[in-house]
Motif scaffolding. Structure first.
Motif, PDB file in Angstrom:
ATOM      1  N   TYR A   1       3.785  -6.132   5.792  1.00 28.12           N
ATOM      2  CA  TYR A   1       3.342  -4.983   4.993  1.00 28.12           C
ATOM      3  C   TYR A   1       4.537  -4.414   4.251  1.00 28.12           C
ATOM      4  CZ  TYR A   1       2.615   0.029   4.111  1.00 28.12           C
ATOM      5  OH  TYR A   1       2.585   1.277   3.541  1.00 28.12           O
ATOM      6  N   GLN A   2       4.349  -4.148   2.959  1.00 21.86           N
ATOM      7  CA  GLN A   2       5.388  -3.532   2.151  1.00 21.86           C
ATOM      8  C   GLN A   2       4.913  -2.156   1.691  1.00 21.86           C
ATOM      9  OE1 GLN A   2       7.238  -6.209  -0.849  1.00 21.86           O
ATOM     10  NE2 GLN A   2       5.815  -7.773  -0.079  1.00 21.86           N
ATOM     11  N   ALA A   3       5.623  -1.127   2.119  1.00 24.54           N
ATOM     12  CA  ALA A   3       5.278   0.230   1.693  1.00 24.54           C
ATOM     13  C   ALA A   3       5.676   0.414   0.232  1.00 24.54           C
ATOM     14  CB  ALA A   3       5.989   1.248   2.576  1.00 24.54           C
ATOM     15  N   GLN A   4       4.712   0.823  -0.579  1.00 26.16           N
ATOM     16  CA  GLN A   4       4.941   1.027  -2.007  1.00 26.16           C
ATOM     17  C   GLN A   4       4.834   2.509  -2.319  1.00 26.16           C
ATOM     18  OE1 GLN A   4       2.060  -0.895  -4.586  1.00 26.16           O
ATOM     19  NE2 GLN A   4       3.599  -1.313  -6.140  1.00 26.16           N
ATOM     20  N   SER A   5       5.602   2.975  -3.275  1.00 23.69           N
ATOM     21  CA  SER A   5       5.511   4.385  -3.640  1.00 23.69           C
ATOM     22  C   SER A   5       4.168   4.644  -4.318  1.00 23.69           C
ATOM     23  CB  SER A   5       6.646   4.760  -4.595  1.00 23.69           C
ATOM     24  OG  SER A   5       6.425   4.199  -5.875  1.00 23.69           O
ATOM     25  N   PRO A   6       3.599   5.832  -4.135  1.00 26.30           N
ATOM     26  CA  PRO A   6       2.343   6.155  -4.816  1.00 26.30           C
ATOM     27  C   PRO A   6       2.438   5.961  -6.327  1.00 26.30           C
ATOM     28  CG  PRO A   6       2.769   7.769  -3.123  1.00 26.30           C
ATOM     29  CD  PRO A   6       4.007   6.915  -3.214  1.00 26.30           C
ATOM     30  N   LYS A   7       3.581   6.301  -6.897  1.00 22.14           N
ATOM     31  CA  LYS A   7       3.754   6.167  -8.349  1.00 22.14           C
ATOM     32  C   LYS A   7       3.631   4.715  -8.778  1.00 22.14           C
ATOM     33  CE  LYS A   7       6.944   7.276 -12.130  1.00 22.14           C
ATOM     34  NZ  LYS A   7       8.269   7.881 -12.481  1.00 22.14           N
ATOM     35  N   ASP A   8       4.274   3.810  -8.044  1.00 23.15           N
ATOM     36  CA  ASP A   8       4.211   2.387  -8.395  1.00 23.15           C
ATOM     37  C   ASP A   8       2.818   1.815  -8.124  1.00 23.15           C
ATOM     38  OD1 ASP A   8       6.839   2.447  -9.184  1.00 23.15           O
ATOM     39  OD2 ASP A   8       7.623   1.527  -7.345  1.00 23.15           O
ATOM     40  N   PHE A   9       2.190   2.267  -7.049  1.00 22.67           N
ATOM     41  CA  PHE A   9       0.848   1.800  -6.732  1.00 22.67           C
ATOM     42  C   PHE A   9      -0.124   2.235  -7.824  1.00 22.67           C
ATOM     43  CE2 PHE A   9      -3.183   1.744  -4.323  1.00 22.67           C
ATOM     44  CZ  PHE A   9      -3.086   0.513  -3.694  1.00 22.67           C
ATOM     45  N   GLU A  10       0.009   3.477  -8.279  1.00 24.32           N
ATOM     46  CA  GLU A  10      -0.842   3.980  -9.355  1.00 24.32           C
ATOM     47  C   GLU A  10      -0.630   3.173 -10.627  1.00 24.32           C
ATOM     48  OE1 GLU A  10      -1.888   8.207 -11.606  1.00 24.32           O
ATOM     49  OE2 GLU A  10       0.113   7.883 -10.773  1.00 24.32           O
ATOM     50  N   ARG A  11       0.636   2.876 -10.944  1.00 24.07           N
ATOM     51  CA  ARG A  11       0.936   2.072 -12.134  1.00 24.07           C
ATOM     52  C   ARG A  11       0.248   0.723 -12.075  1.00 24.07           C
ATOM     53  NH1 ARG A  11       6.339   0.005 -11.223  1.00 24.07           N
ATOM     54  NH2 ARG A  11       5.055  -1.527 -10.102  1.00 24.07           N
ATOM     55  N   ASP A  12       0.324   0.067 -10.923  1.00 22.43           N
ATOM     56  CA  ASP A  12      -0.294  -1.252 -10.787  1.00 22.43           C
ATOM     57  C   ASP A  12      -1.812  -1.174 -10.942  1.00 22.43           C
ATOM     58  OD1 ASP A  12       2.217  -2.258 -10.370  1.00 22.43           O
ATOM     59  OD2 ASP A  12       1.985  -2.516  -8.195  1.00 22.43           O
ATOM     60  N   LEU A  13      -2.408  -0.127 -10.395  1.00 26.70           N
ATOM     61  CA  LEU A  13      -3.857   0.045 -10.535  1.00 26.70           C
ATOM     62  C   LEU A  13      -4.252   0.255 -11.992  1.00 26.70           C
ATOM     63  CD1 LEU A  13      -4.664   2.353  -7.483  1.00 26.70           C
ATOM     64  CD2 LEU A  13      -5.331  -0.031  -7.755  1.00 26.70           C
ATOM     65  N   LEU A  14      -3.485   1.083 -12.684  1.00 20.52           N
ATOM     66  CA  LEU A  14      -3.782   1.337 -14.107  1.00 20.52           C
ATOM     67  C   LEU A  14      -3.658   0.060 -14.921  1.00 20.52           C
ATOM     68  CD1 LEU A  14      -1.942   4.753 -14.565  1.00 20.52           C
ATOM     69  CD2 LEU A  14      -4.414   4.375 -14.573  1.00 20.52           C
TER      70      LEU A  14
ATOM     71  N   ALA B   1       0.846  -1.192   0.000  1.00 20.36           N
ATOM     72  CA  ALA B   1       0.000   0.000   0.000  1.00 20.36           C
ATOM     73  C   ALA B   1       0.884   1.245   0.000  1.00 20.36           C
ATOM     74  CB  ALA B   1      -0.924   0.015   1.220  1.00 20.36           C
ATOM     75  N   PRO B   2       0.350   2.354  -0.522  1.00 25.10           N
ATOM     76  CA  PRO B   2       1.144   3.588  -0.629  1.00 25.10           C
ATOM     77  C   PRO B   2       0.994   4.486   0.604  1.00 25.10           C
ATOM     78  CG  PRO B   2      -0.916   3.900  -1.767  1.00 25.10           C
ATOM     79  CD  PRO B   2      -0.956   2.498  -1.201  1.00 25.10           C
TER      80      PRO B   2
END
Length: 285
Positions: free
Chosen positions: A217-230, A157-158
């Protein structure tokens, strides 16, 4: 008469259930009454229509004293809710209770929060009585990690390692039903949180204890989280807001704790452990 919009959604449906239990006069505004499921019974009136159809809105609002304004997040939400506000004023609605969000701010980097702020301002300017319910982030968002926890014993999660005072939708719905059926809520803003703020590492520890195995829990960058969602097909507007939602909270706002739920309901708000215990099957194979 109380009108609930968005009554087929996860919060709107629970509010409606609470109003039925309290024997209130309830009408629901839905696109298709066939989606009401178990809510469809002789104890509620049903009005079909859309936020874009002013005729259906005005018909639904006839004889309504109090309006529970809820809608599904979408890029057209502001105009849709402005339509409802205009129709409500023409039909003589006395009081609007709006489900907003903690973090609503016209200058927020998150579009959802800017939208809520604009709608709140429009309600204030309408001349009708108003109450705003501003819940913090929903515990139900944790359910998105069910498969990852069940299959890989981890979740991403971001949210960095900051603590958040998440709130259970069930508490939000009960608060809304209480406000709609009691007095002395005019011009009040209720900020809803859990009794304790926890970071996602602590949430992983709670899951570990409940499941009897180690969850990380693994902290993910917002940019990478957004990429995965897209990549998974999430619309651009939604992916950005979900990935950067932490930016909507300034400083200590992330872990703000209020007593509003306990003050209104006479009991403490549910904790993250309560929530995870009730939904533990989601995190199992």
């Amino acid at each position: 008469m109380i009108l609930v919009t968005g009554a087929t959604g996860q919060i709107g449906s629970k509010i409606t259930e609470g109003l039925i239990q309290s024997k209130a006069d309830v009408r629901v505004f839905v696109r298709d009454e066939n989606h009401l499921g178990d809510l469809k019974n002789e104890n509620i009136q049903v009005a079909e229509g859309t936020f874009e159809d002013m005729e259906s809105l005005e018909k639904a609002l006839e004889g309504v004293d109090r309006l529970m304004l809820i809608g599904q997040d979408n890029p057209d939400q502001v105009q849709q809710h402005l339509n409802v506000i205009q129709a409500a004023k023409r039909q003589g609605v006395k009081h609007i209770v709006k489900l907003s969000a903690f973090g609503a701010d016209k200058n927020s980097p998150v579009a959802l929060m800017r939208d809520h702020a604009e709608i709140e301002d429009a309600i204030k300017d309408s001349g009708m009585e108003w109450t705003f319910i501003r819940p913090h982030l929903y515990m139900q968002n944790l359910l998105r990690f069910g498969d990852s926890v069940a299959e890989n014993n981890t979740f991403l999660a971001p949210m960095a390692h900051d603590a958040y005072s998440l709130v259970d939708i069930r508490d939000v719905a009960e608060v809304a039903a209480t406000i709609l059926t009691t007095e002395n809520h005019n011009s009040k803003i209720y900020t809803l949180t859990s009794p304790h703020a926890e970071n996602y590492d602590e949430i992983a520890e709670t899951l570990s204890s409940l499941l009897g195995k180690t969850i990380t829990y693994q902290a993910q960058s917002p940019k990478d989280f957004e990429r995965d969602l897209l990549e998974s097909g999430t619309p651009e507007w939604r992916a950005y807001d979900l990935a950067y939602i932490s930016k909507a909270y300034k400083g200590s706002d992330k872990h703000l704790i209020t007593s509003d739920i306990e003050d209104l309901l006479g009991r403490p708000a549910r904790s993250v452990k309560d929530f995870l215990s009730d939904h533990l099957s989601t995190f199992k194979n």
